[in-house]
Write an enzyme that holds these catalytic residues in place. Sequence first.
Site, PDB file in Angstrom:
ATOM      1  N   SER A   1      -2.414 -62.137  -5.260  1.00 45.25           N
ATOM      2  CA  SER A   1      -1.369 -62.103  -4.222  1.00 45.25           C
ATOM      3  C   SER A   1      -1.888 -62.045  -2.794  1.00 45.25           C
ATOM      4  O   SER A   1      -1.087 -62.102  -1.853  1.00 45.25           O
ATOM      5  CB  SER A   1      -0.430 -60.918  -4.470  1.00 45.25           C
ATOM      6  OG  SER A   1       0.483 -61.227  -5.492  1.00 45.25           O
TER       7      SER A   1
ATOM      8  N   SER B   1       5.371 -57.642  -2.247  1.00 44.83           N
ATOM      9  CA  SER B   1       4.589 -58.718  -2.868  1.00 44.83           C
ATOM     10  C   SER B   1       5.430 -59.503  -3.869  1.00 44.83           C
ATOM     11  O   SER B   1       4.961 -59.886  -4.942  1.00 44.83           O
ATOM     12  CB  SER B   1       3.338 -58.162  -3.558  1.00 44.83           C
ATOM     13  OG  SER B   1       2.418 -59.189  -3.819  1.00 44.83           O
TER      14      SER B   1
ATOM     15  N   LYS C   1      -0.636 -64.727  -0.452  1.00 48.01           N
ATOM     16  CA  LYS C   1       0.602 -64.678   0.337  1.00 48.01           C
ATOM     17  C   LYS C   1       0.327 -64.615   1.837  1.00 48.01           C
ATOM     18  O   LYS C   1       1.192 -64.980   2.636  1.00 48.01           O
ATOM     19  CB  LYS C   1       1.459 -63.502  -0.106  1.00 48.01           C
ATOM     20  CG  LYS C   1       2.017 -63.629  -1.528  1.00 48.01           C
ATOM     21  CD  LYS C   1       2.902 -62.449  -1.889  1.00 48.01           C
ATOM     22  CE  LYS C   1       3.536 -62.609  -3.266  1.00 48.01           C
ATOM     23  NZ  LYS C   1       2.606 -62.395  -4.374  1.00 48.01           N
TER      24      LYS C   1
ATOM     25  N   LYS D   1      -2.733 -56.784   2.679  1.00 54.19           N
ATOM     26  CA  LYS D   1      -2.171 -57.362   1.454  1.00 54.19           C
ATOM     27  C   LYS D   1      -3.015 -57.042   0.235  1.00 54.19           C
ATOM     28  O   LYS D   1      -4.231 -57.216   0.240  1.00 54.19           O
ATOM     29  CB  LYS D   1      -2.060 -58.890   1.607  1.00 54.19           C
ATOM     30  CG  LYS D   1      -1.228 -59.528   0.520  1.00 54.19           C
ATOM     31  CD  LYS D   1       0.232 -59.143   0.643  1.00 54.19           C
ATOM     32  CE  LYS D   1       1.006 -59.397  -0.641  1.00 54.19           C
ATOM     33  NZ  LYS D   1       0.672 -58.469  -1.744  1.00 54.19           N
TER      34      LYS D   1
END
Length: 425
Positions: free
Chosen positions: A65, A129, A68, A256
């Site tokens: 993730s 997320s 992203k 993140k």
Amino acid sequence: MFNKWKQKLAIIFSMILMLSAMALAPVQAQAANVNISAKAGIAVDAQTGQILYSKNSSKVLPIASMSKMLSIYIILKSIHEGKLKWDQRVHISDNVAKISRNKELTNVVLNAKRTYTVRDLYKASLIYSANAAVIALGVTQAGSSEKFVNEMRSQVKAWGITDAKIYNAAGLTEGEVGTEAYPNTAKSAENEMSAKDVAVVASKLVNDYPEVLKTTKETNAWFAKGTDDAIDMTTHNEMLSGKDYYMKDYNVDGLKTGTSNKAGNCFTGTVNKNGSRIITVVMHANGRNKADDRFANTQTIMKEVYTNFKPIRYKKGAQLKKATSFKVPEGKTTTVKAGISQPTTIWVANKQSKQSIRFTSKQSKKGLTAPVTKNQKIGIATAKVDGKRITYLQSEDAKLQVLAKKSVEKANIFVRMWRSVVSVF
């Protein structure tokens, strides 16, 4: 006797090779005695890209993730260009709605019969997320998941990243995104980059769109409040204020997480301490504490960087040692003073000082062509610390643009002729 001399010569030769290698090694302000469990990691100055710590940072690995950040960069770019609006309503396809109901994935539930604002999906993508949310944003931006992935690939290529593998907006495996998968890809394929690549993406995001940090520092936010699908989203970033790995006196405000079977536990973090922001990346941090190890690793790197190294700051227009002036052979004055085009920072070890930093500049033997105007770009300067080069995320980051501090008019023909005569003698 001869054998003893051979042994001595071998030892001396080995020492010479070792010292030569040390002399050629780049200055990478690597925190001393850092021991992290992650397979790869990096720490960089967020503004300049100077590498402050590195472990296997060029090795390409799955990023889950953390993908992203790239997707959100493109969304923010589109918003700034007026192509998307924060309050624009987004329709959800049946397949994206199906992805959002997969309980094995991190998601907010999306209903194909409802619409959601770009802002709602943006916050869900960053804070929680949410995988389907970022896929929906990509489809809205580009028209399809395939076209959005093409934009992602083009963006990293424009940044000089050539070894990334990009398949979808979320960082899931292709088998998990159903019909949103990129054409002709294996179900097991998932996004991959090196820690260095991820740091480039993060630094571009933070520098170009710093407003992203207002969202990434949020620990909670409601999604679809007042509906049957309402959820109080809680961040996965355990280094934010009030969370388990929060560090007092460290203003961690992003960025993140990433988790998958192949990627393990990953985290891109950023902290602004005493006015100096760094970005850290740890990849596949699977130690005894498993999911939390990525945050423990990040703590270790951040503490070591700020404890063992210090930033030396230069203001815009500052004159640099050994790069203070440039030749203007045909000018009324034959030199012009130079200053850097923007503020910059160079990190050095605590035992080093500003005097350890030396700059060199490149200029043609013929010098500058007169006339020269104030603030004209006249060259590039690069820095060394104690005679050793500094390493950066990208080679271009090492080059400081140098501008003329004042204008220099061209000397008249008689002055130029006289100088030519004098130079002969």
